[in-house]
Design a protein around this motif. Structure first.
Motif, PDB file in Angstrom:
ATOM      1  N   GLY A 159       0.787  -1.220   0.000  1.00  0.00           N
ATOM      2  CA  GLY A 159       0.000   0.000   0.000  1.00  0.00           C
ATOM      3  C   GLY A 159       0.821   1.272   0.000  1.00  0.00           C
ATOM      4  O   GLY A 159       0.276   2.359   0.231  1.00  0.00           O
ATOM      5  N   TYR A 160       2.121   1.168  -0.293  1.00  0.00           N
ATOM      6  CA  TYR A 160       2.963   2.363  -0.216  1.00  0.00           C
ATOM      7  C   TYR A 160       2.539   3.434  -1.217  1.00  0.00           C
ATOM      8  O   TYR A 160       2.746   4.626  -0.990  1.00  0.00           O
ATOM      9  CB  TYR A 160       4.435   2.002  -0.406  1.00  0.00           C
ATOM     10  N   GLU A 161       1.925   3.015  -2.331  1.00  0.00           N
ATOM     11  CA  GLU A 161       1.475   3.998  -3.317  1.00  0.00           C
ATOM     12  C   GLU A 161       0.456   4.963  -2.708  1.00  0.00           C
ATOM     13  O   GLU A 161       0.439   6.152  -3.036  1.00  0.00           O
ATOM     14  CB  GLU A 161       0.861   3.303  -4.533  1.00  0.00           C
ATOM     15  N   LEU A 162      -0.386   4.441  -1.808  1.00  0.00           N
ATOM     16  CA  LEU A 162      -1.369   5.302  -1.142  1.00  0.00           C
ATOM     17  C   LEU A 162      -0.677   6.258  -0.178  1.00  0.00           C
ATOM     18  O   LEU A 162      -1.089   7.420  -0.044  1.00  0.00           O
ATOM     19  CB  LEU A 162      -2.394   4.444  -0.390  1.00  0.00           C
ATOM     20  N   ALA A 163       0.364   5.760   0.486  1.00  0.00           N
ATOM     21  CA  ALA A 163       1.121   6.633   1.385  1.00  0.00           C
ATOM     22  C   ALA A 163       1.801   7.746   0.586  1.00  0.00           C
ATOM     23  O   ALA A 163       1.840   8.908   1.014  1.00  0.00           O
ATOM     24  CB  ALA A 163       2.159   5.827   2.159  1.00  0.00           C
ATOM     25  N   VAL A 164       2.322   7.412  -0.593  1.00  0.00           N
ATOM     26  CA  VAL A 164       2.937   8.405  -1.472  1.00  0.00           C
ATOM     27  C   VAL A 164       1.903   9.443  -1.900  1.00  0.00           C
ATOM     28  O   VAL A 164       2.145  10.649  -1.855  1.00  0.00           O
ATOM     29  CB  VAL A 164       3.561   7.720  -2.704  1.00  0.00           C
ATOM     30  N   LEU A 165       0.730   8.963  -2.296  1.00  0.00           N
ATOM     31  CA  LEU A 165      -0.337   9.865  -2.735  1.00  0.00           C
ATOM     32  C   LEU A 165      -0.765  10.792  -1.601  1.00  0.00           C
ATOM     33  O   LEU A 165      -0.989  11.994  -1.818  1.00  0.00           O
ATOM     34  CB  LEU A 165      -1.526   9.050  -3.236  1.00  0.00           C
ATOM     35  N   ARG A 166      -0.865  10.261  -0.389  1.00  0.00           N
ATOM     36  CA  ARG A 166      -1.262  11.097   0.755  1.00  0.00           C
ATOM     37  C   ARG A 166      -0.232  12.194   1.003  1.00  0.00           C
ATOM     38  O   ARG A 166      -0.596  13.359   1.227  1.00  0.00           O
ATOM     39  CB  ARG A 166      -1.416  10.223   2.003  1.00  0.00           C
ATOM     40  N   CYS A 167       1.050  11.840   0.961  1.00  0.00           N
ATOM     41  CA  CYS A 167       2.101  12.838   1.194  1.00  0.00           C
ATOM     42  C   CYS A 167       2.074  13.933   0.126  1.00  0.00           C
ATOM     43  O   CYS A 167       2.240  15.115   0.426  1.00  0.00           O
ATOM     44  CB  CYS A 167       3.470  12.160   1.215  1.00  0.00           C
ATOM     45  N   ILE A 168       1.855  13.525  -1.115  1.00  0.00           N
ATOM     46  CA  ILE A 168       1.803  14.497  -2.204  1.00  0.00           C
ATOM     47  C   ILE A 168       0.620  15.436  -2.023  1.00  0.00           C
ATOM     48  O   ILE A 168       0.746  16.664  -2.171  1.00  0.00           O
ATOM     49  CB  ILE A 168       1.730  13.774  -3.564  1.00  0.00           C
ATOM     50  N   ALA A 169      -0.549  14.868  -1.711  1.00  0.00           N
ATOM     51  CA  ALA A 169      -1.740  15.698  -1.514  1.00  0.00           C
ATOM     52  C   ALA A 169      -1.529  16.673  -0.355  1.00  0.00           C
ATOM     53  O   ALA A 169      -1.842  17.865  -0.463  1.00  0.00           O
ATOM     54  CB  ALA A 169      -2.949  14.806  -1.250  1.00  0.00           C
ATOM     55  N   ASP A 170      -0.977  16.177   0.757  1.00  0.00           N
ATOM     56  CA  ASP A 170      -0.738  17.038   1.914  1.00  0.00           C
ATOM     57  C   ASP A 170       0.260  18.148   1.580  1.00  0.00           C
ATOM     58  O   ASP A 170       0.097  19.300   2.006  1.00  0.00           O
ATOM     59  CB  ASP A 170      -0.208  16.215   3.091  1.00  0.00           C
ATOM     60  N   PHE A 171       1.298  17.803   0.807  1.00  0.00           N
ATOM     61  CA  PHE A 171       2.304  18.808   0.472  1.00  0.00           C
ATOM     62  C   PHE A 171       1.709  19.933  -0.359  1.00  0.00           C
ATOM     63  O   PHE A 171       1.926  21.111  -0.068  1.00  0.00           O
ATOM     64  CB  PHE A 171       3.481  18.186  -0.279  1.00  0.00           C
ATOM     65  N   PHE A 172       0.952  19.591  -1.408  1.00  0.00           N
ATOM     66  CA  PHE A 172       0.435  20.644  -2.273  1.00  0.00           C
ATOM     67  C   PHE A 172      -0.679  21.441  -1.600  1.00  0.00           C
ATOM     68  O   PHE A 172      -0.803  22.647  -1.828  1.00  0.00           O
ATOM     69  CB  PHE A 172      -0.017  20.061  -3.611  1.00  0.00           C
ATOM     70  N   LEU A 173      -1.472  20.803  -0.759  1.00  0.00           N
ATOM     71  CA  LEU A 173      -2.458  21.570   0.010  1.00  0.00           C
ATOM     72  C   LEU A 173      -1.755  22.583   0.908  1.00  0.00           C
ATOM     73  O   LEU A 173      -2.194  23.729   1.052  1.00  0.00           O
ATOM     74  CB  LEU A 173      -3.315  20.615   0.846  1.00  0.00           C
ATOM     75  N   PHE A 174      -0.641  22.147   1.504  1.00  0.00           N
ATOM     76  CA  PHE A 174       0.143  23.053   2.347  1.00  0.00           C
ATOM     77  C   PHE A 174       0.769  24.168   1.513  1.00  0.00           C
ATOM     78  O   PHE A 174       0.699  25.350   1.871  1.00  0.00           O
ATOM     79  CB  PHE A 174       1.233  22.260   3.067  1.00  0.00           C
ATOM     80  N   SER A 175       1.382  23.812   0.391  1.00  0.00           N
ATOM     81  CA  SER A 175       2.121  24.799  -0.397  1.00  0.00           C
ATOM     82  C   SER A 175       1.210  25.865  -0.978  1.00  0.00           C
ATOM     83  O   SER A 175       1.610  27.036  -1.086  1.00  0.00           O
ATOM     84  CB  SER A 175       2.913  24.111  -1.524  1.00  0.00           C
ATOM     85  N   PHE A 176      -0.019  25.504  -1.345  1.00  0.00           N
ATOM     86  CA  PHE A 176      -0.923  26.507  -1.899  1.00  0.00           C
ATOM     87  C   PHE A 176      -1.339  27.528  -0.845  1.00  0.00           C
ATOM     88  O   PHE A 176      -1.715  28.648  -1.168  1.00  0.00           O
ATOM     89  CB  PHE A 176      -2.148  25.844  -2.528  1.00  0.00           C
ATOM     90  N   GLY A 177      -1.243  27.152   0.397  1.00  0.00           N
ATOM     91  CA  GLY A 177      -1.519  28.099   1.470  1.00  0.00           C
ATOM     92  C   GLY A 177      -0.398  29.097   1.667  1.00  0.00           C
ATOM     93  O   GLY A 177      -0.552  30.073   2.396  1.00  0.00           O
ATOM     94  N   LEU A 178       0.739  28.864   1.011  1.00  0.00           N
ATOM     95  CA  LEU A 178       1.888  29.763   1.132  1.00  0.00           C
ATOM     96  C   LEU A 178       1.901  30.840   0.071  1.00  0.00           C
ATOM     97  O   LEU A 178       2.844  31.608  -0.027  1.00  0.00           O
ATOM     98  CB  LEU A 178       3.191  28.956   1.023  1.00  0.00           C
TER      99      LEU A 178
END
Length: 302
Positions: A159-178
């Motif tokens: 299931g590591y692909e889902l963990a990768v997807l979660r990290c990517i989603a969290d990163f871009f949600l964070f970055s757009f707030g910057l």
């Protein structure tokens, strides 16, 4: 003295292109110093996210010169020329996170009920890059995300692909707030001057350029100009200009049907024989051979 007559190395980053073709996400924590003699202006497919944890330096990205220091976060768009330089810092710790553009496009396809398009949102900020300075809590959050992403990619557990997807989603949600938190913290007068010289070189790279033009235009002596540019960017003015022109030439050879003579003129070499000499010396191929090889590589990848 005319600038642009000494050959230097140059690279399109096939290493990054290769691993992004194998798997569309890559993340690595690096502590080894940049090889300043061989760290070249380069470009590659996919986005690059550069998070500095320790050390200082600068980053040439497209037509911009960004300061690097603990807490700086740089997002570089696909095929944009870039080159990091950490100056005299003995310790330079950073995360390098690369992601293929088609992967982000697929995420947009999945979100059918949303207008979410990460490439579009990134391009709305700037067509080439974004740069931020993070507060301590923000830096801790991003560092944690990239640590988790790196571990998921290395371990590849179920299931590591889902963990990768979660990290990517969290990163871009964070970055757009910057978006409204860009800062030029720790920039100096010398940095601004080097940035302006860099911007001038890029804006006029197609023209014959002479050191005298820069000395006349900018409030600095010839020797000061050479020293300042080298210490700030890690490269000489001549080296930068030739690397930049070669990058543009390679892109035109790969992406257009322009004649070789037109490519040479379009990127500012002017002298056709000099263009052939520099290109062959740095790539091992003539411009025509490079074009044929690039065409075959694109056919194979498709």
């Amino acid at each position: 003295m005319r600038m642009g007559n000494e050959p230097v190395n140059f690279a399109i980053d096939d290493y990054t292109n290769h691993f992004l073709a194998t798997y569309p996400v890559y993340c690595e924590f690096r502590t080894i110093p940049l090889d300043q003699e061989h760290q070249l202006l380069h470009s590659h497919n996919g986005y690059e996210i550069y998070l500095v944890l320790q050390g200082t330096g600068t980053y040439i990205v497209g037509d911009r010169l960004y300061p690097l220091h603990a807490g700086s976060l740089t997002i570089i768009h696909p095929n944009v020329i870039h080159r990091p330089f950490h100056g005299h810092s003995k310790e330079f710790h950073r995360y390098v996170f690369s992601i293929d553009e088609s992967y982000l496009d697929q995420l947009h396809t999945i979100c059918k009920l949303s207008d979410l398009s990460i490439p579009r949102l990134l391009a709305e900020r700037h067509p080439d890059s974004s740069h931020f300075f993070l507060s301590a809590p923000q830096l801790d959050r991003v560092q944690t995300l990239l640590t988790e992403l790196t571990q998921a990619l290395v371990r590849q557990e179920m299931g590591y692909e889902l963990a990768v997807l979660r990290c990517i989603a969290d990163f871009f949600l964070f970055s757009f707030g910057l978006q409204n938190e860009y800062t030029t913290t720790l920039t100096t007068g010398d940095h601004y001057l080097a940035r302006d010289v860099l911007s001038y070189l890029i804006a006029h790279y197609q023209e014959p350029l002479h050191i005298e033009d820069l000395v006349t235009r900018f409030p600095v002596s010839r020797s000061q100009l050479f020293t300042l540019f080298k210490e700030t960017t890690g490269t000489t003015i001549k080296q930068f200009l030739i690397e930049y022109r070669l990058n543009k030439a390679k892109r035109l050879l790969m992406e257009s049907d322009l004649a070789i003579s037109e490519v040479s003129a379009a990127v500012g070499f002017g002298d056709m024989s000099h263009f052939f000499h520099v290109f062959k010396k740095e790539t091992g191929l003539t411009p025509k051979q490079y074009r044929v090889k690039a065409f075959k590589r694109n056919i194979k990848s498709n």
